[in-house]
Each structure stands twice: as C-alpha cells, then as structure tokens.
Design a protein around this motif. Structure first.
Motif, PDB file in Angstrom:
ATOM      1  N   UNK A  21      20.562  42.201 -48.989  1.00 38.17           N
ATOM      2  CA  UNK A  21      21.674  42.885 -48.330  1.00 38.17           C
ATOM      3  C   UNK A  21      22.690  43.220 -49.409  1.00 38.17           C
ATOM      4  N   UNK A  23      25.811  45.056 -48.664  1.00 39.61           N
ATOM      5  CA  UNK A  23      27.185  45.219 -48.199  1.00 39.61           C
ATOM      6  C   UNK A  23      27.830  43.867 -47.928  1.00 39.61           C
ATOM      7  N   UNK A  25      30.054  43.140 -45.995  1.00 41.12           N
ATOM      8  CA  UNK A  25      30.329  42.947 -44.567  1.00 41.12           C
ATOM      9  C   UNK A  25      29.126  42.372 -43.826  1.00 41.12           C
ATOM     10  N   UNK A  26      27.933  42.443 -44.437  1.00 42.28           N
ATOM     11  CA  UNK A  26      26.744  41.893 -43.796  1.00 42.28           C
ATOM     12  C   UNK A  26      26.688  40.393 -44.026  1.00 42.28           C
ATOM     13  N   UNK A  29      21.786  38.672 -41.452  1.00 41.83           N
ATOM     14  CA  UNK A  29      20.858  39.733 -41.069  1.00 41.83           C
ATOM     15  C   UNK A  29      19.836  39.249 -40.070  1.00 41.83           C
ATOM     16  N   UNK A  37      28.359  41.000 -38.637  1.00 38.80           N
ATOM     17  CA  UNK A  37      29.021  41.922 -39.550  1.00 38.80           C
ATOM     18  C   UNK A  37      30.506  41.578 -39.569  1.00 38.80           C
TER      19      UNK A  37
END
Lengths: 338, 338
Positions: A21, A23, A25-26, A29, A37
């Motif tokens: 991942x 980002x 903000x992630x 998952x 998020x």
C-alpha cells in the motif's frame, strides 16, 4: 489450478499476497470485515458484497423487497463488526431482461427501507443490463473513532468470547424455504407452510445488523478486543479471530445460543442443531472478545451471551461438548467458491 | 414498464427520486461522476462500476490482464473527472467454473499494474462463484480539496468547452476487434490483422485515465467550472453538463479531435467519423469547461483542445458543421440497458 481447491480465503490470500500500500491514508487493507482509510481523526470503513442470483439468492422464494433489504444489511453488519457506523452505500445492479421497472423499484424499496432504518445515505452506483441473472453489488462506507476500531486480531489469552442473539436460525430458515419450494413443484395454488417457524423464515429473508449491540457496548464502556460478524458460521469466524490474533479458544456447546424454532426444525430434518449453529452462517450476529475483567459488564448486556474463552495458541480451537469432550473446530461454513 | 423504455439515466432518476440524505458528511449523492463525502477539510470521492461478461466485454478478444487494467482505469477516470486523486479500490469478482486460479491471477495482475501506475491501493473486495459469466465490480475512493472539486453543474454562458486527447478511437478499436472476431470464425490459426491500427486496439483494450491533464490544469492554476469523463460519448456527456448546469452549447465539427487511424477505420467501415467521435464512448478523455478569460492558459496545455463554448440555455445544444449548419446534439451514446 481449480479455484475450488483454494476456496475463497485461499484465493484471496494468493491474489493479495505481498500487495503493497502506498497511500498513508490506507491504514488497513484486505483481511478484515472492512478496509480502514484514515482522514485526520476519523477513520472511514469500507466494505463491499457481491450477490449473484442462483448463488446467493433464489427468486422463487425471496421477495425482491426483502432481497434489497438484506443486500444492504449484510454490508451494514460488516461496518458494525469493526465497531463503526455505516453512513453511505453505493448500489450497482445488473438487470436481466425479465425484470420490469416495477421489479427494480421493489428491490430498491427494500434498500431504501434499510437505509432509512439504519440512517445510511444511498449516494451512487451503476446500473446495467445483465445477460444472465440479477447481480447486486453494494459498497458501504462507515465511520469510526480510530481509538475504538475493533479488528479480528486483538483477542488475547483469557479473554471471554461473546456472541449476540442466537445462531443457526437463518440456515434453518433456508432449509425450510427449500423444502417448501420442492413441495410446491407441480402444485397449483400451493401455500407454503411456515406455521410455528416464522422466526426462521424472518431470519433468512429479513436479517438485521446488530446496531443495538454496538450501542450497548459503547454505553457500557466496553471496547471488544476483537470482533467480526457471523456470516459464514460461528466455527469459521472463531477460527478467523484465533488465527488473526494468534490464539486458541474453547467454546462450550451448552452455552451456544439457539432458538427453540431452530431446534425443532433441526429435529424435523434430522440434523444436529449444534452443527447448524456452528456452520450455518448468515446469522449476522456479532462475535466478539472482551477482557476477563469485563465479565460483570457483559453478563448483564441484553442479547449477549458468553460462550467461551480465548486460550494460548498451542491449545488450538475446540468446542467442549456437554459431556466434557473436546471437538476441534473446523471451518465448514459456506464456501462461495464451491 | 420495460426498463429499456426509460434507459439507464431515466431508471436511475426514477429510483433515486426524492432520495433524502441524512448524514451531514454526505455532500453529494447520486448524479455526478462520484459521490462526495466530507471529512473535515478533505472530501472523499466514491465511484463504482459494474462490468459483466457479454455486456461490457468479450473474452474472445479481451485478454484478462487488459480487462483487469481497464476495469480499474474506468473508475480512476471518474475520480479525475471530479478533479480528485484516486487512492483506494475494492474489487469484487464473480467467477464462473471455467476459470482457473491462473486466469484470476492474470486478471489481478492487470488490476495491480493499474494500481501501481496510478498510486492506488487495493484494500478489499468480495470473491464468489458465478453461475454465468465473469462479474467485476470495482469501487474507487479518491480524495479532493473541497474548494477544487469540479462537478457537472458549474458551466456558465461564454465558458469555453475543452476536451483532452482525441475521440472515437476506442469505438473504432471495438469495431476492428469485432470485425477480426467474425473473420476468425471457423479458421484455424487465425491471425488478426491490426496493421496500421494499433492505436485503435490500444485505446479499446488499454485505455488510460487522464491523470496528466488534472495535473496540468492544477499547475496552470485552472479550476474548470464543470468536468466529466467521456465514457458514453461526447454528445451524451455535453448534454449532461448542459442539463446539469442549465446552459446550452455550441461545439464545432472542425475542432473535434480525431486521430488519423480513427478516420481511416471510419472510412473503411463506411461510417461518419464525427458520429463515432460524438457517440462512440469509452474514450475516457476529460471534457471540461473553463471561463473565457482562461483561454490563453488552456490553449497552450498539451493534449487539450478548445472545441466550442457554452451558451444561454435557450440556444440548446448543437454542433456547428464545417459548412456552418447547426445540428442538435442527441444522446445516442451507449445505453447499457438496451
């Protein structure tokens, strides 16, 4: 390789192996009831369900309004299972030629009703024709306090295992509906007989998501150490929590909550009612663990039952029967890829 | 009532009529490229697409990796069309028996490639069997600055109408692939002939989302007054913008960007190339409007062309042909419900 060899979870593991991942903000998952998020001090929860005619529902006995309602509920349930609140959904439909506008309005009326009752906004979707059966894909977005999100991985040795409501009824409702479907073949003006088993039919056709339990837990000041919703069967879900938390568990047969209609139906079709409760699925109850010191608080929560406790991992996952024998749990729940 | 009588947009209008929203975080629901969910000073964009075998793709000539790539791209494109950045996707698959694990890995490799290139995280999904064909449902979540979100409803009289790239090529690519499919019937070791038309095939099988255009606009300090992506055809999208903004438009035939391969293919199949550009769809280019005073800025943007201007609503929507005639625009784009 045949997909059925891997099963749903095996396939997902294989497809998402080493998935990076990028980002910030992630936060979380693949691998729980929802993805997480982060946005400042609020977490957004995202979950999605794909329902296909002939696999997940049979329109012979599922009214379209109920189908719409249930399609929304199963997503809300995943958000509650992370200790969040569902806020928005998108609804995508694949519609085959045999449906009229009125049919789709009926389906939508169930989705809208679920949204109204649970305070969720329908914000978008996609609508297309389908060459085959009805396709329903719903994505739900929820909100949660980052400090209070509950995943599957926080259960610890000595934690108590709790479950809301009762188990196995939705599965028995399905057996009943299938039995009446078979009985109706070739009969004109057939009237299905659900007398004394209305609860089973309702649990199958119009399940609810346990918003009330999430609220009760918050009011009691309890943040579960792990939680998920029971969609594939208690046994499978317990093993998910134990696996993700790196622990074992003991649940007690005599503590597993079963409605009397479920028991009667099990007897009628000559099935062990505990098997139905362990592996039936579609209960949409909440399964969660709390620290031992919360015992006095959870034992008084309406609709919640303590069914066992978490152990060290080397003890494995087992059910203790009424006569004290230990039966290892097996994930025999519904496999959508079989 | 037959669903085809209403069409996709008519059905959606009917189903979502008077749909209330109850959560303050729901800024924008049904009716644009994405829904908008506010969280402090960031907006989350949510969009979803449902792709069904036999309706949206034909596995005779669509390689699974390309299909995965395109399935992700069409969602990213909707986020860029609101001037946002795609961040996360969920992927739900309905898989029929004829697929092996390796097939699904191939499909996933395309999705993963798209995620890698566009900086998007795959965070969840649902995987199930399908009794019929392959079902792909992708939901994308993006982020945008609330002050810079661009909807379909902000176009104003005298605004310039701009489009990126060129139009009609993806549609011509589809015609070419279909032609070669027909030619291949009953032929052993058939080799399709795409010589000199590689661009058309690429535009159909491996489209890109115009991340670069969104970046260029930001760098040039331009915030479009309205924007959407061209998925159903220029004509249909122009009418959406004009309808939602309460304006009319004039676009000029001679300004519509068309690649020479598109023109050659149109001639070969005896089709008006402008019709393909107006109604073909699947271009995934960005169509946007900017204030007249931005003319000096947009005219120098690489890959962007000014094709017309917004008018008062009473003038309606029309294309001005090379000989000065005005032809009313019609939304003859692809109707997924016909």
């Amino acid at each position: 390789m045949e997909i059925s060899q891997l099963g749903e979870f095996g396939l997902i593991d294989r497809l998402t192996q080493g998935l990076p991942t990028v980002n910030p903000s992630t936060i979380r998952g693949v691998g729980d009831d929802c993805a997480v998020i982060r946005n400042h001090d609020t977490d957004m929860l995202v979950t999605t369900d794909l329902l296909l005619e002939g696999v997940h529902f049979d329109l012979t006995y599922v009214p379209l309004k109920h189908l719409g309602y249930k399609s929304a509920i199963v997503n809300f349930s995943d958000v509650y299972a992370m200790n969040g609140t569902p806020k928005q959904i998108t609804v995508s439909l694949g519609i085959s030629k045999r449906f009229t506008v009125e049919h789709i309005e009926e389906l939508y009326s169930g989705i809208r009703l679920a949204c109204e009752i649970y305070g969720v906004d329908l914000v978008g979707g996609d609508t297309t024709s389908s060459r085959q059966g009805l396709v329903i894909s719903i994505t739900c977005i929820g909100e949660a306090d980052p400090d209070k999100i509950v995943t599957r991985s926080g259960a610890k040795d000595t934690d108590l295992i709790c479950v809301s409501g009762d188990l196995g009824a939705a599965y028995m409702g399905l057996q009943l509906l299938e039995r009446e479907k078979v009985a109706s073949v070739g009969q004109k003006d057939f009237e299905p007989n659900f007398a004394g088993k209305e609860y089973l039919v309702e649990r199958q056709l119009k399940p609810e998501a346990r918003k009330d339990i999430v609220r009760e837990l918050a009011q009691a000041g309890i943040v579960p150490t792990a939680m998920m919703d029971v969609s594939d069967g208690l046994s499978s879900e317990l093993m998910h929590i134990c696996n993700d938390s790196g622990v074992g568990c003991r649940v007690f047969e005599e503590r597993i909550p079963i409605d009397y209609q479920t028991a009667i139906m099990a007897e009628e079709i000559d099935m062990n009612v505990i098997t139905a409760a362990l592996n039936g699925g579609e209960d949409y109850e909440l399964l969660f663990t709390v620290p031992l010191h919360s015992h006095d608080k959870v034992k008084d929560l309406p609709g919640v039952k303590v069914i066992g406790h978490i152990t060290k991992p080397e003890l494995g996952c087992a059910m203790v029967t009424r006569d004290g024998a230990e039966i290892p749990l097996q994930a025999q729940g519904w496999n959508p890829l079989k």
